[in-house]
Design a protein around this motif. Sequence first.
Motif, short mmCIF file in Angstrom:
data_model
loop_
_atom_site.label_atom_id
_atom_site.label_comp_id
_atom_site.label_asym_id
_atom_site.label_seq_id
_atom_site.Cartn_x
_atom_site.Cartn_y
_atom_site.Cartn_z
N LEU A 29 24.66 15.47 -3.70
CA LEU A 29 25.78 15.66 -4.61
C LEU A 29 25.84 17.06 -5.21
N ARG A 56 19.64 13.91 -5.56
CA ARG A 56 20.90 13.20 -5.82
C ARG A 56 21.62 12.96 -4.48
N ALA A 60 23.96 11.41 -1.70
CA ALA A 60 25.27 10.76 -1.60
C ALA A 60 25.41 9.95 -0.32
N LEU A 103 26.17 6.21 0.10
CA LEU A 103 25.26 5.72 -0.94
C LEU A 103 25.75 6.02 -2.35
N ALA A 104 26.76 6.88 -2.46
CA ALA A 104 27.28 7.23 -3.79
C ALA A 104 28.72 7.71 -3.67
N HIS A 105 29.65 6.77 -3.60
CA HIS A 105 31.08 7.10 -3.63
C HIS A 105 31.71 6.29 -4.75
N GLU A 106 32.31 6.97 -5.71
CA GLU A 106 32.74 6.32 -6.94
C GLU A 106 33.72 5.18 -6.72
N CYS A 134 29.11 0.82 -2.03
CA CYS A 134 28.12 1.43 -1.14
C CYS A 134 26.84 0.59 -1.15
N GLU A 184 22.83 0.11 -1.65
CA GLU A 184 21.99 0.59 -2.74
C GLU A 184 21.00 1.62 -2.23
N LEU A 185 20.94 2.78 -2.90
CA LEU A 185 20.15 3.92 -2.43
C LEU A 185 18.68 3.57 -2.21
N ASP A 223 30.68 12.21 -4.10
CA ASP A 223 30.95 10.88 -4.66
C ASP A 223 32.41 10.70 -5.06
#
Length: 540
Positions: free
Chosen positions: A370, A378, A380, A396-399, A403, A405-406, A495
Amino acid sequence: MVPEPEKKQRLVLIDGHSLVYRAFFALPSLTDRDGKMVNAAYGFTSMLLLALQEHPDYVLASFDLGGRTFRHEELAQYKATRRPTPPELTPQFPLTRDIVRAFGIPIYEIQGVEADDVIGTLARQAREQGLQSTIVTGDLDALQLVNDDVFVLTSKRGVSETILYTPDRVRERYGLEPIQTVDLKGLVGDVSDNIPGIRGIGEKTAIKLIQEFGSVESLVENRERVMPPKIKKLLDEHWEQALLSKKMATILLDVAGVTLDLSHGSAKDYRPDAARTILSDLGFRSLAARVPQTWTDGSAMSAPPIFAPPAREQGRLPLDGQPAEPRQPTLALESTATESVTVIRDSGDLENLIAAFAAAERAGFQVVTLDDVPRHGRIAALVVGLNEREIFYVPLAHEEERCLELRDVLRRFSPSLQNAKPSKLGFNQKADYLALRAHGIELRGADWDLLVAAYLLNSGVRSPSLEALASDVLHRSIEGREALFGSGKAATTCDQVEIMRAAAFFGERMRVMLQLAPRLESELDRLGNAELFRDLEMPL
């Protein structure tokens, strides 16, 4: 002898807005001869032709007209977090409407009513009149409408690899009845529409609760029986929010002013010549060639998938009558199983990917972060390339979208990442190493860094870019990071980008890495630098 039941007529309902939106972010930039962006119109038309391939009896379409709806009145935050429509996308909505009309397909739309609600009403009326319907859409909101007479066809990846949701397919994916998928949204919410659900209740927990209690309403009424206490406390505090969230996610089936009119939208209204003309005028010659003479003639549409024509300039189609220059094409405009990027959204697909990654001799691997400080960890997304045709994007991180879980994904990937096998190919693998190290994973087998190879081949360049390598070695143009994230104060992070858009961007870059590697390896051998690269530079 018992007579066979009469075969029902089939209706295709096109969710125009969602298909255009999905195509815009799924496909790379494409302009017509006047320089106007047309990638969304191209992707929409490709999906439309796929729907016609089933030779329906009727085809109707619906688009959003915008403006406030009853949902905005009842939930002030509804869709409030959505970013403004990109300026390159806005003109493609009227263009797509023109394409639909050229095919002779009627459009149903009402100010202040979402296309989902119009389609839900039409599907109900069609069932009452004895028709079977297939809803063609770019999202999964319509799964709640699925029954024995209503199916949902949506994109699995790109715009041409699709999945047809029947009642059994919905049960297989969620363990719920189709109508219960709206209860699921009542509990977990919908980030893209800013429907809150109950924060702290995830999809797995929500599915178990719905399987036990049947619906959000029943769950609320019987919340004294809910275990564990933590979940009961959340329900006690936020039950009204769950009921409202379900209401916001529920598609209407009785929109006033919407009446199914089967005197229009049948094969007799089909206008193949007009359709071919508008597609040819836009430069969509491959799509124009797939337009059949009649809906009952599938010969033209059943041709092998058509790839993007070679580009004359970045993102431009050759004009009609002009021969295409023999250049390496960019990403396929019409994604297929051989030129698309698979987005990994569920646990089963992740397991299959990890097994294939572990079994590979060499694979492309990239960590998307990110920020520009990978040691912060961090993460994504992960990008995996088993070969040029099998590229995978693990968000893994898109608002605005669900997604995996990381921590769970990294835990499962960890054995392969900390093993020398597979040999891992990438670009700036030091960044991948630092990002994973922040999560306690020591990346091993990262022994083919294109950035290091490029530096050895041209030591006068301080930091070769992947875009420059693609241009110099492959003679092709790829987008730089500014095309995805912007620059300056207006710059965004991964994200904040649509998953399909990010997958297309990073998938294209992974494919370029896999194409570059053998070329650079050959050049290192030719110049006598292969041993230096392998034994000195890469270990460092």
